[in-house]
Scaffold this motif. Structure first.
Motif, PDB file in Angstrom:
ATOM      1  N   GLN A   1      -1.527  11.474   2.719  1.00 16.04           N
ATOM      2  CA  GLN A   1      -2.895  10.881   2.682  1.00 16.04           C
ATOM      3  C   GLN A   1      -2.532   9.358   2.848  1.00 16.04           C
ATOM      4  OE1 GLN A   1      -4.282  11.101  -1.507  1.00 16.04           O
ATOM      5  NE2 GLN A   1      -2.563  12.387  -1.712  1.00 16.04           N
ATOM      6  N   TYR A   2      -3.773   8.741   2.904  1.00 16.73           N
ATOM      7  CA  TYR A   2      -3.681   7.342   2.949  1.00 16.73           C
ATOM      8  C   TYR A   2      -2.977   6.747   1.706  1.00 16.73           C
ATOM      9  CZ  TYR A   2      -5.145   2.354   3.738  1.00 16.73           C
ATOM     10  OH  TYR A   2      -5.395   0.907   3.858  1.00 16.73           O
ATOM     11  N   LYS A   3      -1.795   6.172   1.641  1.00 19.90           N
ATOM     12  CA  LYS A   3      -0.801   6.035   0.529  1.00 19.90           C
ATOM     13  C   LYS A   3      -1.366   4.938  -0.306  1.00 19.90           C
ATOM     14  CE  LYS A   3       3.846   5.959   1.519  1.00 19.90           C
ATOM     15  NZ  LYS A   3       5.068   5.229   1.786  1.00 19.90           N
ATOM     16  N   PRO A   4      -2.184   3.781   0.088  1.00 27.65           N
ATOM     17  CA  PRO A   4      -2.730   2.723  -1.252  1.00 27.65           C
ATOM     18  C   PRO A   4      -3.436   3.301  -2.077  1.00 27.65           C
ATOM     19  CG  PRO A   4      -2.978   1.965   1.053  1.00 27.65           C
ATOM     20  CD  PRO A   4      -2.508   3.350   1.160  1.00 27.65           C
ATOM     21  N   LEU A   5      -4.132   4.817  -1.852  1.00 27.88           N
ATOM     22  CA  LEU A   5      -5.036   5.141  -2.566  1.00 27.88           C
ATOM     23  C   LEU A   5      -4.183   6.470  -3.578  1.00 27.88           C
ATOM     24  CD1 LEU A   5      -8.157   5.744  -0.092  1.00 27.88           C
ATOM     25  CD2 LEU A   5      -7.341   3.926  -1.378  1.00 27.88           C
ATOM     26  N   VAL A   6      -3.161   6.929  -3.048  1.00 24.36           N
ATOM     27  CA  VAL A   6      -2.481   7.908  -3.998  1.00 24.36           C
ATOM     28  C   VAL A   6      -2.280   7.315  -5.217  1.00 24.36           C
ATOM     29  CG1 VAL A   6      -0.209   9.063  -4.217  1.00 24.36           C
ATOM     30  CG2 VAL A   6      -1.489   8.690  -1.979  1.00 24.36           C
ATOM     31  N   THR A   7      -2.685   8.391  -6.243  1.00 24.77           N
ATOM     32  CA  THR A   7      -3.003   7.711  -7.720  1.00 24.77           C
ATOM     33  C   THR A   7      -1.270   8.007  -8.244  1.00 24.77           C
ATOM     34  OG1 THR A   7      -5.020   8.730  -7.732  1.00 24.77           O
ATOM     35  CG2 THR A   7      -3.839   8.430  -9.813  1.00 24.77           C
ATOM     36  N   PHE A   8      -0.985   6.996  -8.869  1.00 22.90           N
ATOM     37  CA  PHE A   8       0.291   6.776  -9.690  1.00 22.90           C
ATOM     38  C   PHE A   8      -0.025   6.456 -11.015  1.00 22.90           C
ATOM     39  CE2 PHE A   8       3.749   4.113 -11.054  1.00 22.90           C
ATOM     40  CZ  PHE A   8       5.011   5.222 -11.052  1.00 22.90           C
ATOM     41  N   LEU A   9       0.208   7.116 -12.042  1.00 25.47           N
ATOM     42  CA  LEU A   9       0.132   6.935 -13.355  1.00 25.47           C
ATOM     43  C   LEU A   9      -1.489   6.705 -13.607  1.00 25.47           C
ATOM     44  CD1 LEU A   9       3.108   4.972 -14.525  1.00 25.47           C
ATOM     45  CD2 LEU A   9       2.847   7.185 -15.123  1.00 25.47           C
ATOM     46  N   GLY A  10      -2.344   7.289 -12.903  1.00 25.42           N
ATOM     47  CA  GLY A  10      -3.542   7.253 -13.352  1.00 25.42           C
ATOM     48  C   GLY A  10      -4.347   6.244 -12.358  1.00 25.42           C
ATOM     49  N   LYS A  11      -3.713   5.421 -11.565  1.00 30.28           N
ATOM     50  CA  LYS A  11      -4.389   4.489 -10.681  1.00 30.28           C
ATOM     51  C   LYS A  11      -3.666   4.581  -9.379  1.00 30.28           C
ATOM     52  CE  LYS A  11      -5.938   1.529 -14.654  1.00 30.28           C
ATOM     53  NZ  LYS A  11      -5.330   0.517 -15.696  1.00 30.28           N
ATOM     54  N   PRO A  12      -4.430   3.883  -8.498  1.00 29.04           N
ATOM     55  CA  PRO A  12      -3.799   4.087  -7.074  1.00 29.04           C
ATOM     56  C   PRO A  12      -2.729   3.072  -6.867  1.00 29.04           C
ATOM     57  CG  PRO A  12      -6.245   3.338  -6.966  1.00 29.04           C
ATOM     58  CD  PRO A  12      -5.839   3.504  -8.498  1.00 29.04           C
ATOM     59  N   LEU A  13      -1.953   3.428  -6.067  1.00 27.60           N
ATOM     60  CA  LEU A  13      -0.643   2.699  -5.862  1.00 27.60           C
ATOM     61  C   LEU A  13      -0.887   1.170  -5.656  1.00 27.60           C
ATOM     62  CD1 LEU A  13       1.652   4.942  -3.482  1.00 27.60           C
ATOM     63  CD2 LEU A  13       2.146   4.141  -5.945  1.00 27.60           C
TER      64      LEU A  13
ATOM     65  N   LYS B   1       2.336 -23.218   2.165  1.00 25.29           N
ATOM     66  CA  LYS B   1       2.057 -22.258   1.173  1.00 25.29           C
ATOM     67  C   LYS B   1       2.791 -20.999   1.141  1.00 25.29           C
ATOM     68  CE  LYS B   1      -2.729 -23.842   0.428  1.00 25.29           C
ATOM     69  NZ  LYS B   1      -4.211 -23.480   0.533  1.00 25.29           N
ATOM     70  N   LEU B   2       2.785 -20.336  -0.019  1.00 25.51           N
ATOM     71  CA  LEU B   2       3.397 -19.079   0.109  1.00 25.51           C
ATOM     72  C   LEU B   2       1.832 -18.103  -0.118  1.00 25.51           C
ATOM     73  CD1 LEU B   2       5.902 -17.305   0.054  1.00 25.51           C
ATOM     74  CD2 LEU B   2       5.960 -17.660  -2.338  1.00 25.51           C
ATOM     75  N   ARG B   3       2.167 -17.256   0.828  1.00 29.14           N
ATOM     76  CA  ARG B   3       0.973 -15.917   0.939  1.00 29.14           C
ATOM     77  C   ARG B   3       1.455 -14.758   0.331  1.00 29.14           C
ATOM     78  NH1 ARG B   3      -3.659 -19.681   1.994  1.00 29.14           N
ATOM     79  NH2 ARG B   3      -2.974 -21.051   3.494  1.00 29.14           N
ATOM     80  N   ALA B   4       0.808 -14.241  -0.426  1.00 26.34           N
ATOM     81  CA  ALA B   4       1.252 -12.826  -0.614  1.00 26.34           C
ATOM     82  C   ALA B   4       0.481 -11.567  -0.068  1.00 26.34           C
ATOM     83  CB  ALA B   4       1.045 -12.679  -2.196  1.00 26.34           C
ATOM     84  N   ILE B   5       1.302 -10.788   0.637  1.00 26.86           N
ATOM     85  CA  ILE B   5       0.658  -9.703   1.414  1.00 26.86           C
ATOM     86  C   ILE B   5       1.047  -8.406   1.137  1.00 26.86           C
ATOM     87  CG2 ILE B   5       0.236  -9.289   4.131  1.00 26.86           C
ATOM     88  CD1 ILE B   5      -0.008 -12.046   3.614  1.00 26.86           C
ATOM     89  N   ILE B   6       0.279  -7.539   0.916  1.00 32.32           N
ATOM     90  CA  ILE B   6       0.434  -6.328   0.647  1.00 32.32           C
ATOM     91  C   ILE B   6       0.185  -5.494   1.928  1.00 32.32           C
ATOM     92  CG2 ILE B   6      -0.002  -4.106  -0.430  1.00 32.32           C
ATOM     93  CD1 ILE B   6      -1.117  -5.957  -2.852  1.00 32.32           C
ATOM     94  N   LEU B   7       1.225  -4.641   2.571  1.00 36.30           N
ATOM     95  CA  LEU B   7       1.128  -4.005   3.776  1.00 36.30           C
ATOM     96  C   LEU B   7       0.352  -2.828   3.393  1.00 36.30           C
ATOM     97  CD1 LEU B   7       4.610  -4.625   5.317  1.00 36.30           C
ATOM     98  CD2 LEU B   7       2.624  -5.920   5.962  1.00 36.30           C
ATOM     99  N   ALA B   8      -0.764  -2.634   3.961  1.00 35.38           N
ATOM    100  CA  ALA B   8      -1.717  -1.524   3.644  1.00 35.38           C
ATOM    101  C   ALA B   8      -2.087  -0.764   4.880  1.00 35.38           C
ATOM    102  CB  ALA B   8      -2.847  -1.823   2.627  1.00 35.38           C
ATOM    103  N   GLY B   9      -1.356  -0.846   5.881  1.00 35.45           N
ATOM    104  CA  GLY B   9      -1.905  -0.192   7.114  1.00 35.45           C
ATOM    105  C   GLY B   9      -0.981   1.127   7.505  1.00 35.45           C
ATOM    106  N   GLY B  10      -0.296   1.698   6.565  1.00 33.90           N
ATOM    107  CA  GLY B  10       0.519   2.721   7.012  1.00 33.90           C
ATOM    108  C   GLY B  10      -0.230   4.049   7.093  1.00 33.90           C
ATOM    109  N   GLU B  11       0.471   4.961   7.814  1.00 29.26           N
ATOM    110  CA  GLU B  11      -0.351   6.073   8.089  1.00 29.26           C
ATOM    111  C   GLU B  11      -0.298   7.227   6.847  1.00 29.26           C
ATOM    112  OE1 GLU B  11       0.009   7.571  11.925  1.00 29.26           O
ATOM    113  OE2 GLU B  11       0.568   5.691  12.527  1.00 29.26           O
ATOM    114  N   GLY B  12       0.722   6.944   5.881  1.00 35.31           N
ATOM    115  CA  GLY B  12       1.037   7.848   4.982  1.00 35.31           C
ATOM    116  C   GLY B  12       1.332   9.610   5.364  1.00 35.31           C
ATOM    117  N   LEU B  13       2.192   9.535   6.625  1.00 36.75           N
ATOM    118  CA  LEU B  13       2.321  10.778   7.081  1.00 36.75           C
ATOM    119  C   LEU B  13       3.092  11.770   5.999  1.00 36.75           C
ATOM    120  CD1 LEU B  13       3.214  10.000  10.771  1.00 36.75           C
ATOM    121  CD2 LEU B  13       1.007  11.038   9.846  1.00 36.75           C
ATOM    122  N   ARG B  14       3.940  11.272   5.641  1.00 34.48           N
ATOM    123  CA  ARG B  14       5.052  12.133   4.698  1.00 34.48           C
ATOM    124  C   ARG B  14       4.430  12.355   3.428  1.00 34.48           C
ATOM    125  NH1 ARG B  14      10.776   9.745   4.390  1.00 34.48           N
ATOM    126  NH2 ARG B  14       9.884   7.762   4.537  1.00 34.48           N
ATOM    127  N   ILE B  15       3.375  11.685   2.764  1.00 35.01           N
ATOM    128  CA  ILE B  15       2.920  11.949   1.443  1.00 35.01           C
ATOM    129  C   ILE B  15       1.486  12.612   1.901  1.00 35.01           C
ATOM    130  CG2 ILE B  15       1.324   9.763   1.179  1.00 35.01           C
ATOM    131  CD1 ILE B  15       2.640   9.616  -1.409  1.00 35.01           C
TER     132      ILE B  15
END
Lengths: 381, 217
Positions: B19-31, B3-17
């Motif tokens: 904050q926790y990157k998945p939650l950063v808002t882009f065009l009104g919604k989280p990344l 099977k092919l499994r779709a994985i989003i890597l959401a374990g980054g620290e978001g040091l440069r941005i």
């Protein structure tokens, strides 16, 4: 039956070759009275000329003649294929055994020694003329027979040509139906232009390079376009689903190999027998991870292994709804990388050996070119 | 059955941005919303790799807020959280699934990812079931989205063990040597402008992209 009439003397031509005027005249008179058609000559040379001219049934030749003697004339008659069947009676002056032996060697059929009895002369003429008529009949019968055989042969040849023409028409019809059937399956799937045409052409090139004989190449040529015929049995909503198929859907798609087999199985037509195997096995992989049976290596039929490479190469170099065709170099890289896993490594080597021809085919049967269909039918039939 | 499994890597620290990157808002919604939405068009389940429980809780809260069907999400905990960078997330997912499966790995900060590119990767992975497939832009390698077969788990562990630097660059060198890496150069056949590879590392980049994106469909 064939000697009917021979007993009648007027049907028999007799040539008398005698240098003695009195004897010759007496013999001629007598034979005319007996009802024969009589000719005469004074010497050997004149005698031979008359032989050629009147074609007698029997020649009476005096042994002793000035110039061309009786033996020489006899030889001349018997050594000529046109006159060899004429009966020759050699008339000798003396009852000499040596002369008779010479006469036999020269080909004389009978002898008379002077003085001879009239009934003896008549009996010999009758006997030789019968043989001559018999030989004439045989010759004529042979000619009739040969002419009859020639006529029959000509009739047979004509019938053979008509049968051959009918066979070619039926073959052409069958092949066109095969082609149209394969196209029907293509339309069920995403329409992929001239996919089946290119597959057939790629397979032919590979088979040629592999050294297969003409019959095998033809089987592959006409069998390979039906490789996806089983897609006729797959629901369209799965076949043309825009997106990644789930496990269930993928299993359904895989069934097209078995459906294809079911559609084609049991045919007595050799092209369809080959197509049946290609349809069933063209998704098997060299390393045994393919479907439907997970066959490995050379357990996968050769034609299916060839078609597998052609099919993948064409799929990669053809537009899909979500992408444009990959470049030839990327597609070749994929084929090469899949050697020994997906594909038979030996066949991949052959594919690369003829890659220029493969590219030519790719460029020749362009999907956007409406002429391609006609061009392919020309190639196919 | 692979099977092919779709994985989003959401374990980054978001040091440069910052904050926790998945939650950063882009065009009104989280990344993460953008990447998840694209994947959901193709996959019934999307897997999220995370490093810490705090990250997981944040993601759960977010998904609840957006009323995401919980059956369409699964979490994969990081089994080597001490490793920095995306490699530990990939390794964790390789451990999570059977070895015959393959991973379609995406970064959380690529909101313009194109489904066609994902379909393309999936198609090519069929021919290369034992190979990492990543796109190459001239001399630059794009590690995500990419295909990472779980059968390479042992090689990846070996790399982590022997390599001093656990960077993706070194990892690719390692897999090249193992002949288990293929660069796809024809990605532009599916994503003409390479929108899929635009990633956001800073807030400035995010704002810049937002300005450009108003003209996008």
């Amino acid at each position: 039956m064939f000697w009917l009439g021979i007993e009648q003397s007027e049907n028999i031509k007799v040539l008398v070759v005698e240098d003695d005027d009195e004897v010759r005249t007496a013999m001629v008179d007598f034979l005319i009275k007996e009802g024969y058609e009589v000719y005469s000559a004074k010497n050997g040379i004149e005698g031979f000329r008359k032989v050629l001219e009147v074609e007698p049934d029997v020649v009476l030749i005096d042994y002793l003649m000035p110039g061309m003697d009786g033996i020489s004339l006899c030889k001349a008659i018997k050594n000529n294929s046109e006159t060899v069947d004429i009966g020759v009676i050699l008339i000798t002056g003396v009852d000499d055994l040596e002369i008779r032996i010479n006469g036999l060697e020269a080909g004389a059929d009978d002898f008379l020694s002077k003085p001879f009895l009239i009934p003896e002369l008549k009996a010999r003429i009758r006997s030789l003329s019968k043989i001559k008529k018999y030989r004439d009949f045989l010759k004529s019968y042979q000619e009739t027979l040969e002419s009859e055989v020639e006529r029959k042969t000509s009739d047979l040849l004509k019938a053979h040509l008509e049968l051959k023409k009918a066979y070619e028409e039926i073959k052409e019809l069958s092949l066109e139906i095969i082609y149209r059937l394969a196209k029907a399956a293509e339309y069920k799937d995403e329409y992929t232009g001239f996919h089946i045409q290119r597959i057939s052409a790629y397979c032919v090139k590979m088979a040629e390079s592999l050294g297969l004989n003409k019959e095998q190449i033809d089987l592959l040529k006409y069998g390979s376009p039906l490789h996806d015929i089983g897609k006729l049995g797959i629901p369209e909503k799965i076949l043309i689903k825009p997106g990644i198929l789930d496990e269930f859907e993928r299993e359904i798609i895989k069934k097209h190999t078995l459906i294809g087999f079911k559609i084609l199985e049991g045919s007595k037509i050799k092209y369809l027998q080959v197509a049946e195997k290609i349809a069933l096995f063209h998704h098997e992989r060299w390393d045994g991870t393919g479907y439907p049976y997970g066959l490995r290596g050379k357990k996968i039929p050769l034609f299916a292994r060839i078609t597998a490479i052609a099919d993948v190469f064409d799929a990669l170099t053809t537009d899909r709804p979500y992408r444009r065709a990959l470049s030839i170099s990327q597609a070749l890289e994929i084929i090469k990388h899949s050697s020994g896993t997906h594909f038979d490594p030996e066949l991949v080597n052959i594919f690369f050996k003829i890659k220029d021809q493969i590219i030519e085919i790719r460029n020749f049967f362009k999907d956007e070119d409406p002429k391609s269909d006609r061009l392919f039918l020309k190639f196919f039939l | 059955m692979s099977k092919l499994r779709a994985i989003i890597l959401a374990g980054g620290e978001g040091l440069r941005i910052g904050q926790y990157k998945p939650l950063v808002t882009f065009l009104g919604k989280p990344l993460i919303f953008w990447v998840y939405s694209t994947l959901r068009k193709l996959f019934p389940v999307v897997y999220l790799s995370f490093k810490t429980e705090v990250q997981k809780k944040s993601l759960e809260k977010l998904l609840k807020f957006y009323k995401v069907n919980s059956k369409s999400i699964e979490f994969i905990p990081d089994i080597r959280p001490e490793l920095r960078g995306p490699i530990s997330g990939i390794l964790s997912a390789m451990h999570f699934f059977p070895s015959e499966d393959s991973l379609l790995v995406l970064a959380v900060d690529q909101p313009l990812i194109q489904t066609d590119l994902l379909l393309f990767l999936q198609e090519i992975s069929f021919y290369y079931p034992k190979c990492i497939l990543v796109c190459q832009k001239e001399e630059h390698i794009e590690p995500f989205p990419g295909i990472y077969p779980c059968s390479l788990k042992k090689y990846l562990e070996e790399f982590i063990k022997v390599s001093e630097k656990k960077s993706l660059y070194r990892m690719f060198q390692f897999f090249l040597q193992k002949k288990s890496l293929l660069f796809l150069k024809d990605w532009n056949k599916v994503d003409l402008n390479g929108k899929s590879f635009i990633n956001i590392n800073t807030l400035e980049q995010l704002k810049e992209l937002e300005k450009k994106c108003f003209g996008l469909e």
